[in-house]
Design an enzyme around this catalytic site. Structure first.
Site, PDB file in Angstrom:
ATOM      1  N   ASP A 122     -20.792  -8.713 -29.179  1.00 34.97           N
ATOM      2  CA  ASP A 122     -20.398  -8.158 -30.473  1.00 34.97           C
ATOM      3  C   ASP A 122     -20.624  -6.655 -30.433  1.00 34.97           C
ATOM      4  O   ASP A 122     -21.747  -6.204 -30.202  1.00 34.97           O
ATOM      5  CB  ASP A 122     -21.246  -8.818 -31.574  1.00 34.97           C
ATOM      6  CG  ASP A 122     -20.672  -8.561 -32.952  1.00 34.97           C
ATOM      7  OD1 ASP A 122     -19.761  -7.727 -33.075  1.00 34.97           O
ATOM      8  OD2 ASP A 122     -21.156  -9.197 -33.910  1.00 34.97           O
ATOM      9  N   ASP A 152     -13.634  -6.919 -32.380  1.00 38.68           N
ATOM     10  CA  ASP A 152     -14.881  -6.413 -31.818  1.00 38.68           C
ATOM     11  C   ASP A 152     -15.857  -7.494 -31.382  1.00 38.68           C
ATOM     12  O   ASP A 152     -17.022  -7.214 -31.144  1.00 38.68           O
ATOM     13  CB  ASP A 152     -15.547  -5.477 -32.830  1.00 38.68           C
ATOM     14  CG  ASP A 152     -15.792  -6.163 -34.171  1.00 38.68           C
ATOM     15  OD1 ASP A 152     -15.255  -7.267 -34.382  1.00 38.68           O
ATOM     16  OD2 ASP A 152     -16.523  -5.601 -34.999  1.00 38.68           O
ATOM     17  N   GLU A 153     -15.397  -8.739 -31.306  1.00 42.54           N
ATOM     18  CA  GLU A 153     -16.285  -9.811 -30.865  1.00 42.54           C
ATOM     19  C   GLU A 153     -15.553 -10.678 -29.855  1.00 42.54           C
ATOM     20  O   GLU A 153     -14.338 -10.778 -29.895  1.00 42.54           O
ATOM     21  CB  GLU A 153     -16.633 -10.764 -32.029  1.00 42.54           C
ATOM     22  CG  GLU A 153     -17.552 -10.225 -33.064  1.00 42.54           C
ATOM     23  CD  GLU A 153     -17.749 -11.278 -34.161  1.00 42.54           C
ATOM     24  OE1 GLU A 153     -17.955 -12.467 -33.828  1.00 42.54           O
ATOM     25  OE2 GLU A 153     -17.681 -10.909 -35.330  1.00 42.54           O
TER      26      GLU A 153
END
Lengths: 375, 388
Positions: free
Chosen positions: B9, B104-105
């Site tokens: 993350d 973003d993960e």
């Protein structure tokens, strides 16, 4: 007007001219059929302003006259009558029809208001054998464009050159070119663009014809005229410049595969079932003969997340191994109009045009653009 | 075999991308979302800003009151998309079992990669290092035997952390944590659980599945499984997208034709580029309009030929927009475009030189944008957007 004729003849005549009756129009009279006595025959005409069809049928004419009658109403009424004698008589603008114990009255519009059907006296004039023309039309007409964004592509490029007739159609993704012979040569070379719709209708009319067809093109080239036995058809021509298609036909190939049309067609149709969801992509993989294995072509398709299929057929291969993808419809269309038992597929690269030719004759060539896919 | 799953993350993603690009933003309270005198919410806040109580989702005006000295920036989605692509590319080097979640993960299944990259812990360090070197961003990574525990572990060690839960210790690890840490538990469920006297995941794990089902329905069973660290979801690449869409909310409601058209063109170019990068063609274009009074309409059009060309998508969308606006003259708040009925493979054409010219143009623009970023080149139609 007063006459009688046979129900079968009248029904047939109405079905012939019915093809030219306008469906959606701003000129209501074009939804009518013109009924007129012509010497001792009955003449039926219809036009949608793009084409007009006229046919003559035997009748016993007692009194001359003419009227236009709503085509659909008349056709449906005549079709529902038993095969028997039909009496027609006109009182002012009402046509009275009687057959046995059935009768009807239909109000018409004055024949003088009917759009004049062009008569073509002089121009390019030639004749052609019925089956040659029918085969020519059937092999190209499906390749014409159906949308109107480039009007010339909705037509068939028709070239008269001495005793040669060349028909060509292209929709931007494929090109079909058929050459045939004329019975009487024309002087010089001349080309016109005939709407594909007109030729489709003409082809239907040719189905039960035997005598040669006369073709006349009016100069300057605005109309083409086809005379069949008891039928005449006039078509407007499409104005514009047809693409110079001869340069689109590849002159060489890297791989040529000769296959059985029926087998190829079956395999493509099978893959088309799986290609339905994936924009119709079928993939062809061509493998030349090795020491112990004969040459072959595989035809496959896959539907994302649903499944896939593959079929294999024998192929006589000249050149290297190759793969290429096509829209299934384009292949089934062309395979469906080839009567020879074998076709040759000639390809160069996966993104350059493929060429399909019937084996044994050299009067037809079909070019199809492939689909770009990730293999 | 014990599975080893990483949840990676990126920390404060939007803000960190901004800070990586502009060094004067480093170490300062930064808020991405827009100017505080405009409407909108915080999209991302730097850790410095979080100290003031600013977090994603609160109105910008409230963020300003909490920390007037914070630096407010509009944000640049194209930049985030680019950073995200590079982030995913880095991870794809380590395992084909990669499942991106948002920008973003991502989950990465490292089971069986020990022979290549060593222990999962070392793999995680390598990933963190490459992200730091190549993107100037920090990531927090959780490692566990299943997705849900890996995700919780990465949440707990933020920012720039690494937290590994040893095989077999998952339940022990979860037990003391508050139930709100468990994905799927929002404010309402948390409240309901508190009424039942349950505040930790350990307590939740001890409840019988039947009673949880009684209180929370089918999702109660999932809560039970997660609380007991039972999660057999695989790390899977995302399913093929059925559609691609982009939309934008204006800072001020507008009926300015040239501005609306320019925005529409921008959205269509973005969709066209995305289609081409995925090698797909779209058959249906849908326009979404939200008026100032929040009435939302969508209008769709089926193309005659599936296409991936900017011009074709834009022409269709513009037609829909003109029709919608001639029908109803109301200020527009949001404009969006979606392409759907996606298909792979492109029918090549033999005659149409104009089509081919436009294809060449799209391809040339794509190459420039891949190299220098999406906003490095713009078409004349989007000129009214310059400086917005």
């Amino acid at each position: 007007m007063k006459l009688f004729c046979l129900q079968e003849n009248l029904a047939k005549g109405l079905s012939i001219v019915g093809r030219a009756v306008a469906t959606r129009t701003t000129l209501p009279i074009t939804q009518n059929v013109l009924i007129a006595t012509d010497e001792s025959r009955l003449k039926l005409s219809a036009t949608n302003l793009e084409m007009a069809i006229t046919c003559w049928l035997g009748a016993k004419v007692e009194k001359d006259g003419a009227i236009t009658i709503p085509a659909r109403l008349l056709t449906e009424f005549i079709n529902s009558l038993p095969p028997d004698r039909v009496d027609l008589s006109l009182t002012q603008r009402t046509l009275e029809l009687k057959s046995g114990r059935f009768e009807a009255r239909i109000n018409g519009i004055d024949a003088l208001d009917f759009p004049p059907i062009p008569q073509i006296a002089n121009g390019i004039n030639t004749t052609i054998e019925v089956n040659a023309l029918r085969e020519g039309i059937s092999q190209v007409v499906f390749a014409a464009a159906t949308e109107e964004s480039r009007p010339v592509l909705t037509g068939i490029h028709t070239e008269f050159d001495g005793d040669r007739l060349t028909l060509a159609a292209a929709d931007g993704f494929r090109l079909a070119v058929h050459k045939t012979n004329l019975l009487s040569p024309v002087s010089g070379k001349s080309a016109i663009i005939i709407p594909a719709r007109t030729l489709t209708e003409l082809s239907r009319l040719l189905a039960d014809q035997e005598e040669p067809v006369t073709i006349t093109v009016k100069q300057p080239k605005s109309q083409a005229f086809f005379r069949l036995k008891n039928i005449e058809m006039v078509s407007q021509l499409i104005q514009g410049t047809f693409p110079n298609y001869s340069q689109l036909i590849p002159q060489s190939y890297a791989t040529r595969a000769v296959v059985d049309v029926a087998q190829f067609s079956r395999a493509v149709k099978m893959s088309a079932i799986f290609a339905r969801d994936g924009s119709g992509i079928v993939r062809l993989v061509i493998t030349p003969r090795a020491e112990l294995t004969p040459g072959k072509m595989t035809i496959s398709a896959r539907a994302e997340e649903i499944g896939d299929n593959i079929g294999e057929i024998d192929a006589l291969i000249d050149g290297e191994a190759a793969k290429i993808a096509f829209n299934a419809k384009y292949l089934t269309d062309v395979l469906g109009v080839i009567h020879q038992p074998q076709v040759a597929l000639e390809i160069t690269t996966p993104s350059s045009p493929g060429v399909i030719r019937p084996v044994g004759v050299d009067n037809y060539v079909h070019v199809v653009m492939p689909m770009f896919v990730q293999w | 075999m014990n599975r080893r799953i990483l949840h990676i993350d990126l920390d404060a993603f939007f803000v960190s991308v901004e800070q990586a690009l502009a060094s004067n933003l480093k170490g300062k309270p930064v808020v991405v979302g827009g100017r505080p005198d405009r409407r909108g919410v915080v999209a991302s806040a730097s850790y410095e800003a979080r100290n003031f109580g600013i977090k994603a989702g609160i109105p910008l005006i409230r963020a300003y009151r909490l920390c007037p000295q914070a630096i407010f920036i509009q944000g640049n989605f194209a930049q985030y998309q680019e950073a995200s692509n590079r982030f995913m590319e880095i991870m794809a080097n380590f395992s084909p079992h990669l499942e991106p979640v948002g920008l973003d993960e991502a989950y990465l299944d490292a089971t069986g990669t020990e022979g290549i990259f060593g222990h999962a812990h070392e793999l995680a360090l390598k990933i963190k290092e490459r992200i730091k070197d190549e993107l100037k961003l920090t990531a927090s990574i959780g490692i566990a035997g299943c997705k849900v525990v890996a995700k919780i572990a990465s949440d707990l060690c933020k920012p720039d952390g690494l937290c590994e839960v040893a095989p077999g210790e998952e339940r022990l690890f979860l037990a003391p944590l508050p139930v709100s840490q468990l994905p799927g538990i929002g404010k309402k469920t948390e409240q309901r659980l508190r009424e039942l006297g349950i505040t930790t995941i350990g307590q939740l794990a001890k409840m019988s599945p039947d009673s949880l089902k009684k209180y929370f329905g089918a999702s109660g069973l999932i809560l039970h499984r997660y609380a007991n660290a039972i999660d057999d979801r695989k790390v899977e690449p995302p399913a093929e997208a059925k559609s691609i869409s982009r939309e934008t909310t204006f800072t001020e409601d507008t009926l300015d034709q040239s501005f609306l058209q320019a925005t529409l063109r921008y959205l269509c170019e973005w969709l066209g580029a995305e289609l081409r990068s995925q090698g797909k063609q779209a058959k249906v274009v849908t326009l979404k309009l939200r008026y100032a009074d929040f009435e939302t309409i969508s209008r769709r059009l089926t193309l005659t030929e599936a296409s991936d060309r900017d011009e074709v998508i834009f022409t269709a969308a513009l037609q829909l927009l003109s029709r919608a606006l001639s029908w109803k003259q109301k200020l527009v708040r949001l404009l969006g475009v979606e392409v759907s009925n996606l298909m792979k493979g492109k029918q090549l054409s033999m005659l149409d030189s104009e089509t081919q010219r436009l294809e060449h143009l799209d391809r040339a623009i794509d190459r420039i944008r891949r190299k220098y970023g999406f906003t490095s080149i713009q078409t004349g139609r989007t000129l009214p957007l310059k400086g917005v």
